[in-house]
Each structure stands twice: as structure tokens, then as C-alpha cells.
Design an enzyme around this catalytic site. Structure first.
Site, PDB file in Angstrom:
ATOM      1  N   HIS A 168       1.563   5.377  -1.620  1.00 32.59           N
ATOM      2  CA  HIS A 168       1.203   6.570  -2.406  1.00 32.59           C
ATOM      3  C   HIS A 168       2.483   7.160  -2.994  1.00 32.59           C
ATOM      4  O   HIS A 168       3.381   7.549  -2.236  1.00 32.59           O
ATOM      5  CB  HIS A 168       0.528   7.615  -1.515  1.00 32.59           C
ATOM      6  CG  HIS A 168      -0.754   7.129  -0.920  1.00 32.59           C
ATOM      7  ND1 HIS A 168      -1.974   7.322  -1.534  1.00 32.59           N
ATOM      8  CD2 HIS A 168      -1.006   6.431   0.214  1.00 32.59           C
ATOM      9  CE1 HIS A 168      -2.931   6.760  -0.790  1.00 32.59           C
ATOM     10  NE2 HIS A 168      -2.370   6.218   0.273  1.00 32.59           N
ATOM     11  N   LEU A 169       2.541   7.243  -4.301  1.00 30.81           N
ATOM     12  CA  LEU A 169       3.730   7.824  -4.949  1.00 30.81           C
ATOM     13  C   LEU A 169       3.451   9.195  -5.530  1.00 30.81           C
ATOM     14  O   LEU A 169       4.390   9.887  -5.927  1.00 30.81           O
ATOM     15  CB  LEU A 169       4.247   6.903  -6.060  1.00 30.81           C
ATOM     16  CG  LEU A 169       5.040   5.678  -5.626  1.00 30.81           C
ATOM     17  CD1 LEU A 169       5.441   4.860  -6.847  1.00 30.81           C
ATOM     18  CD2 LEU A 169       6.274   6.059  -4.818  1.00 30.81           C
ATOM     19  N   ARG A 170       2.163   9.578  -5.620  1.00 28.95           N
ATOM     20  CA  ARG A 170       1.791  10.868  -6.227  1.00 28.95           C
ATOM     21  C   ARG A 170       2.252  10.936  -7.678  1.00 28.95           C
ATOM     22  O   ARG A 170       2.454   9.926  -8.327  1.00 28.95           O
ATOM     23  CB  ARG A 170       2.343  12.059  -5.433  1.00 28.95           C
ATOM     24  CG  ARG A 170       2.172  11.981  -3.924  1.00 28.95           C
ATOM     25  CD  ARG A 170       0.753  11.829  -3.475  1.00 28.95           C
ATOM     26  NE  ARG A 170       0.644  11.968  -2.022  1.00 28.95           N
ATOM     27  CZ  ARG A 170      -0.350  11.504  -1.312  1.00 28.95           C
ATOM     28  NH1 ARG A 170      -1.355  10.857  -1.889  1.00 28.95           N
ATOM     29  NH2 ARG A 170      -0.382  11.679  -0.014  1.00 28.95           N
ATOM     30  N   LEU A 199      -4.930   9.007   8.089  1.00 31.73           N
ATOM     31  CA  LEU A 199      -6.223   8.336   8.149  1.00 31.73           C
ATOM     32  C   LEU A 199      -6.062   6.887   7.703  1.00 31.73           C
ATOM     33  O   LEU A 199      -5.362   6.653   6.720  1.00 31.73           O
ATOM     34  CB  LEU A 199      -7.244   9.049   7.249  1.00 31.73           C
ATOM     35  CG  LEU A 199      -7.733  10.391   7.795  1.00 31.73           C
ATOM     36  CD1 LEU A 199      -8.554  11.130   6.745  1.00 31.73           C
ATOM     37  CD2 LEU A 199      -8.561  10.200   9.071  1.00 31.73           C
ATOM     38  N   HIS A 244       3.075  14.391   1.698  1.00 28.86           N
ATOM     39  CA  HIS A 244       2.426  15.696   1.467  1.00 28.86           C
ATOM     40  C   HIS A 244       3.485  16.758   1.703  1.00 28.86           C
ATOM     41  O   HIS A 244       4.277  16.630   2.654  1.00 28.86           O
ATOM     42  CB  HIS A 244       1.278  15.933   2.459  1.00 28.86           C
ATOM     43  CG  HIS A 244       0.076  15.081   2.225  1.00 28.86           C
ATOM     44  ND1 HIS A 244      -0.878  15.373   1.268  1.00 28.86           N
ATOM     45  CD2 HIS A 244      -0.341  13.943   2.824  1.00 28.86           C
ATOM     46  CE1 HIS A 244      -1.827  14.449   1.300  1.00 28.86           C
ATOM     47  NE2 HIS A 244      -1.530  13.559   2.227  1.00 28.86           N
ATOM     48  N   HIS A 282     -10.401   1.137   1.932  1.00 26.13           N
ATOM     49  CA  HIS A 282     -10.182   2.104   3.011  1.00 26.13           C
ATOM     50  C   HIS A 282     -11.390   1.938   3.927  1.00 26.13           C
ATOM     51  O   HIS A 282     -12.485   2.403   3.620  1.00 26.13           O
ATOM     52  CB  HIS A 282     -10.095   3.532   2.459  1.00 26.13           C
ATOM     53  CG  HIS A 282      -9.808   4.532   3.536  1.00 26.13           C
ATOM     54  ND1 HIS A 282      -8.615   5.206   3.637  1.00 26.13           N
ATOM     55  CD2 HIS A 282     -10.555   4.938   4.602  1.00 26.13           C
ATOM     56  CE1 HIS A 282      -8.634   5.986   4.706  1.00 26.13           C
ATOM     57  NE2 HIS A 282      -9.808   5.847   5.300  1.00 26.13           N
ATOM     58  N   HIS A 306      -4.562  -0.720   5.897  1.00 27.10           N
ATOM     59  CA  HIS A 306      -4.177  -0.004   7.115  1.00 27.10           C
ATOM     60  C   HIS A 306      -5.148  -0.233   8.280  1.00 27.10           C
ATOM     61  O   HIS A 306      -5.828   0.675   8.744  1.00 27.10           O
ATOM     62  CB  HIS A 306      -3.991   1.500   6.871  1.00 27.10           C
ATOM     63  CG  HIS A 306      -4.986   2.153   5.959  1.00 27.10           C
ATOM     64  ND1 HIS A 306      -6.340   2.046   6.132  1.00 27.10           N
ATOM     65  CD2 HIS A 306      -4.814   2.919   4.867  1.00 27.10           C
ATOM     66  CE1 HIS A 306      -6.952   2.727   5.181  1.00 27.10           C
ATOM     67  NE2 HIS A 306      -6.059   3.264   4.392  1.00 27.10           N
ATOM     68  N   ASP A 357       1.367   2.562   3.581  1.00 26.28           N
ATOM     69  CA  ASP A 357       0.533   3.757   3.411  1.00 26.28           C
ATOM     70  C   ASP A 357       1.398   5.011   3.489  1.00 26.28           C
ATOM     71  O   ASP A 357       0.930   6.066   3.911  1.00 26.28           O
ATOM     72  CB  ASP A 357      -0.602   3.813   4.436  1.00 26.28           C
ATOM     73  CG  ASP A 357      -1.692   4.791   4.023  1.00 26.28           C
ATOM     74  OD1 ASP A 357      -1.719   5.210   2.856  1.00 26.28           O
ATOM     75  OD2 ASP A 357      -2.517   5.151   4.893  1.00 26.28           O
ATOM     76  N   ALA A 384      -3.976  14.512   5.695  1.00 24.93           N
ATOM     77  CA  ALA A 384      -3.670  13.241   6.366  1.00 24.93           C
ATOM     78  C   ALA A 384      -2.599  12.504   5.584  1.00 24.93           C
ATOM     79  O   ALA A 384      -2.699  12.382   4.362  1.00 24.93           O
ATOM     80  CB  ALA A 384      -4.934  12.396   6.432  1.00 24.93           C
ATOM     81  N   HIS A 417       0.873  -1.193   0.000  1.00 23.85           N
ATOM     82  CA  HIS A 417       0.000   0.000   0.000  1.00 23.85           C
ATOM     83  C   HIS A 417       0.898   1.228   0.000  1.00 23.85           C
ATOM     84  O   HIS A 417       1.506   1.562   1.023  1.00 23.85           O
ATOM     85  CB  HIS A 417      -0.899   0.003   1.236  1.00 23.85           C
ATOM     86  CG  HIS A 417      -1.834   1.173   1.300  1.00 23.85           C
ATOM     87  ND1 HIS A 417      -3.152   1.049   1.685  1.00 23.85           N
ATOM     88  CD2 HIS A 417      -1.669   2.487   1.029  1.00 23.85           C
ATOM     89  CE1 HIS A 417      -3.732   2.233   1.656  1.00 23.85           C
ATOM     90  NE2 HIS A 417      -2.843   3.135   1.263  1.00 23.85           N
ATOM     91  N   LYS A 453      -9.194  -0.270  -5.783  1.00 26.14           N
ATOM     92  CA  LYS A 453      -9.255   0.391  -4.477  1.00 26.14           C
ATOM     93  C   LYS A 453     -10.627   0.998  -4.238  1.00 26.14           C
ATOM     94  O   LYS A 453     -11.135   1.764  -5.062  1.00 26.14           O
ATOM     95  CB  LYS A 453      -8.190   1.491  -4.427  1.00 26.14           C
ATOM     96  CG  LYS A 453      -8.226   2.331  -3.182  1.00 26.14           C
ATOM     97  CD  LYS A 453      -7.597   1.634  -1.986  1.00 26.14           C
ATOM     98  CE  LYS A 453      -7.797   2.443  -0.729  1.00 26.14           C
ATOM     99  NZ  LYS A 453      -6.669   2.452   0.151  1.00 26.14           N
ATOM    100  N   ASN A 463      -5.203   7.356  -5.926  1.00 25.00           N
ATOM    101  CA  ASN A 463      -5.927   8.599  -5.574  1.00 25.00           C
ATOM    102  C   ASN A 463      -5.168   9.852  -6.019  1.00 25.00           C
ATOM    103  O   ASN A 463      -4.883  10.731  -5.219  1.00 25.00           O
ATOM    104  CB  ASN A 463      -6.264   8.641  -4.075  1.00 25.00           C
ATOM    105  CG  ASN A 463      -5.033   8.644  -3.168  1.00 25.00           C
ATOM    106  OD1 ASN A 463      -3.975   8.154  -3.540  1.00 25.00           O
ATOM    107  ND2 ASN A 463      -5.177   9.196  -1.986  1.00 25.00           N
TER     108      ASN A 463
HETATM  109  O1  DOR Z   1      -3.285   9.239   5.804  1.00 26.96           O
HETATM  110  C1  DOR Z   1      -3.667   8.974   4.687  1.00 26.96           C
HETATM  111  N1  DOR Z   1      -3.137   9.562   3.594  1.00 26.96           N
HETATM  112  N2  DOR Z   1      -4.654   8.107   4.552  1.00 26.96           N
HETATM  113  C2  DOR Z   1      -5.216   7.871   3.367  1.00 26.96           C
HETATM  114  O2  DOR Z   1      -6.114   7.085   3.325  1.00 26.96           O
HETATM  115  C3  DOR Z   1      -4.793   8.612   2.170  1.00 26.96           C
HETATM  116  C4  DOR Z   1      -3.447   9.080   2.285  1.00 26.96           C
HETATM  117  C5  DOR Z   1      -3.096  10.128   1.253  1.00 26.96           C
HETATM  118  O3  DOR Z   1      -3.354   9.891   0.064  1.00 26.96           O
HETATM  119  O4  DOR Z   1      -2.548  11.158   1.618  1.00 26.96           O
HETATM  120 ZN    ZN Z   2      -3.337   5.075   1.664  1.00 24.37          ZN
END
Ligand code: DOR
Ligand code: ZN
Length: 358
Positions: free
Chosen positions: A26-28, A230, A262, A147, A185, A258, A274, A24, A110, A52
């Protein structure tokens, strides 16, 4: 020694394990992707890539294009396989997703309940509308990553996972017993117990940070936005339940960091995003946690074996070696990107375990 088992150095200060995967991540995109991807490809062979983005990755063509951008951002020489996912909407086309699976591109879909977290407003509100896609997934054995939080305003944020299990996930699994569900998560004892109670088709990822922090980290002595994510970290009893599950060797639990970068100004403000950025030091944090739990010999199951088994993939052949150093390992406090800095997760204890090869 059996293939895949952990070899301990005599002083218990060296462990060798199959190269881990992150189930799990996130690479953006764009400059942030370019700034962060090496932190994962340094240690991990594969990762399930969250969809996302803005706009989200909703079609196989979107996922193919995103995969190409990830591959282009990798440092030269790094071998890393992004395992792509689609963002489930009420309009997901079952034929498109099946084609993506058949071509070897798509490894999961997802489910974000609409409004649950970062960029989830396009998620599912009415499950009936997502049924054609979910039925197809059940038929072809494609896992749904979920999620697991309700978004109902009346439900307290600390109860949202437990309420989701009872009111959404369990009914959905009863309606579609063949659907493979990865509860992403997991943050509560309720989540751990629910996964353990299932006879089949249910597994859960656990993040690095939820094994280390409880909700005090966010709130005691001032609001600390870099510990906000989150699902939000819960009480200590929940953290202990997660530790027990992760270190148990139970094949239904495996690593999904996860890691969610940011830019600092987007977290250090009146309404901060989050997400906790753990890719940099995840393996060191995990070795520390597993050692504390006298379970270093189970780190490989959690980080390298249980995930591939669930996703129907072979574990990695390559090994990494971790060494416990006398001096704490120096990790950067921030990852600088062309768009600005991203704060790296601070576990609040010195990290002595280092990945020495890989
Ligand atoms: O903390 C989180 N950040 N929880 C998520 O479900 C999404 C993620 C994000 O994409 O920043
Ligand atoms: Zn996530």
C-alpha cells in the site's frame, strides 16, 4: 555457482541475493505517498500496488494516473517499477481490464469482499456480478489477488480466513479452475494447507509481520494498535505454519509485505485503522527470521524468485548484499510525512541484518 543462488560469506554474516520485490504493497496517495515511497524503492525493484485508495483504482485510466503519481513521488535516481492493479467491483469492464493488461500496465486484479478492510466498501458482494471480469481474467491468465476473509458478522474474526477458503474461495476456484489466484497475506495454518493442497493456479503471499507476531502482540499488557492489521495476527501455531511455509523454498509462497501506512492519530484512537508499516525494515526482519529458521539460503526464493515466477516476470538482475552487523541497525521509530508521523513496525528484537548495497 548457479545464477540466483545465495552466496554466503565465510562467517555467514553476508548474503547476496537478487534484488527483492514486494508482491503486496500500500503506497497511498498525496503527502503519504511522498513520505513512504522511498522506503520501498530503497530496497525493492518492483511492487504490486494495492488499489484501495479513496476513491479506489477501478479503471485502467485510474491505474495509469496513479502510476504517474507514484513515479513523480520517487526520489531522483531510484529505479522502481510499480506493478499496478485494479480494484474489482461488480461493474469492472472486462475489455478495459484486458486493454490494461495488454498495454503492460495491469498485473493483477484485487478482490476485496465488501467491508473486509480499509476502503473495501466498494468491493464485491455478489460474485455473479463480477463473473464477466473473472472469466476474462481466467481466459487471459491475469491473477486475482484476494483478501481472503469473510465479512459475515456472525463469523469470529479469528476464523474469517478459514471460513472464506471453505465457503467462498474453494467454490470460486471450482467454478473457474483456470483463474490464477494469489491468496494475499495468508495468516493461518488452514491457508497454508489449502495452498499446498492445490495442484495449480494458487499461490500465497506472506507478510513480514505475520512471521514475527502472534495475537499476543496486540493484546498482552495493553492494546497495541500498531500491531493491529487485517487479517489479524492469529495464534502461535499459525505463525509457526507461516514460518515453515515461507522458509520452505516452496515456489507457491512469496513475500507480500502488506506494508500499510496509516497516520498515527488514525491508529491511536478508539477505533484504530488496520495496517502495519513494515517497508522500512522488512529485509532486516526477514533476514533475522530466515536465520532463526536456518534458512538464509532460502530468503532469495521467498523475496526475489518465487514472486516473479508466479507473475510471469523475470527475476531482477541486480543484487543486494545484506550484512550482519555487531551493533543493532538503527531504524527510525517513525516515518515523518507532511501529514504527520507513521509508526514503523517494531519487531520487538534488535535487528542486526542490514542492506549494505542497494
Ligand atoms: O491491515 C491491513 N491494512 N489490511 C488490509 O487488508 C488493508 C490494509 C490497509 O489498506 O490499510
Ligand atoms: Zn493489503
Amino acid at each position: 555457482m548457479a545464477a540466483g543462488s545465495i552466496m554466503m560469506g565465510t562467517a555467514m554474516n553476508t548474503i547476496t541475493l537478487r534484488r527483492p520485490d514486494d508482491w503486496h504493497l500500500h503506497l497511498r496517495d498525496g503527502a503519504v505517498l511522498e513520505g513512504v515511497v522511498a522506503d520501498t524503492s530503497r530496497h525493492f525493484a518492483r511492487a504490486i500496488i494495492m488499489p484501495n485508495l479513496v476513491p479506489p483504482v477501478v479503471t485502467t485510466a485510474d491505474a495509469r494516473a496513479y502510476r504517474e503519481r507514484i513515479m513523480a513521488a520517487l526520489p531522483k535516481g531510484d529505479r522502481f517499477e510499480p506493478l499496478m492493479t485494479l480494484y474489482l467491483t461488480e461493474h469492472t469492464d472486462p475489455d478495459d481490464l484486458e486493454e490494461g493488461v495488454k498495454s503492460g500496465l495491469i498485473h493483477a486484479v484485487k478482490l476485496y469482499p465488501a467491508g473486509a478492510t480499509t476502503n473495501s466498501h466498494g468491493g464485491v458482494r455478489d460474485f455473479d456480478k463480477a463473473m464477466p471480469a473473472l472469466e476474462r481474467m481466467a481466459k487471459i491468465g491475469l491473477p486475482m489477488c484476494v483478501h481472503g476473509e469473510v465479512t459475515t458478522p456472525e463469523v469470529d474474526i479469528f476464523d474469517r480466513e478459514a471460513v472464506f477458503i471453505e465457503t467462498v474461495l474453494d467454490p470460486l476456484r471450482k467454478r473457474l479452475p483456470d483463474l490464477k489466484v494469489t491468496m494475499e497475506h495468508v495468516t493461518t495454518e488452514d491457508g497454508v494447507n489449502y495452498i499446498k493442497s492445490a495442484r495449480n493456479n494458487l499461490a500465497g503471499t506472506i507478510t513480514t509481520h505475520h512471521l514475527i507476531i502472534n495475537r499476543n502482540a496486540i493484546l498482552v499488557g495493553g492494546i497495541r494498535p500498531h500491531y493491529y492489521c487485517l487479517p489479524v495476527a492469529k495464534r502461535e501455531n499459525h505463525r509457526l505454519a507461516l514460518r515453515a511455509a515461507a522458509t520452505s523454498g516452496d515456489a507457491r509462497f512469496f513475500l507480500g509485505t502488506d506494508s500499510a501506512p496509516h497516520l498515527d492519530p488514525l491508529k491511536e484512537c478508539a477505533c484504530g485503522c488496520a495496517g502495519i508499516y513494515t517497508s522500512v525494515n522488512t529485509m532486516s526482519c526477514l533476514a533475522h527470521v530466515f536465520e532463526q529458521e536456518n534458512a538464509l539460503d532460502r530468503l532469495e526464493a521467498f523475496a526475489s524468485l518465487n514472486g516473479p515466477a508466479w507473475y510471469g516476470l523475470a527475476p531482477n538482475e541486480e543484487r543486494i548484499t545484506m550484512v550482519k552487523r555487531d551493533q543493532p541497525v538503527a531504524f527510525p521509530d517513525k516515518r515523518e510525512t507532511a501529514e504527520g508521523p507513521i509508526t514503523v513496525f517494531d519487531p520487538m528484537f534488535p535487528l542486526h541484518w542490514d542492506v549494505s548495497e542497494g
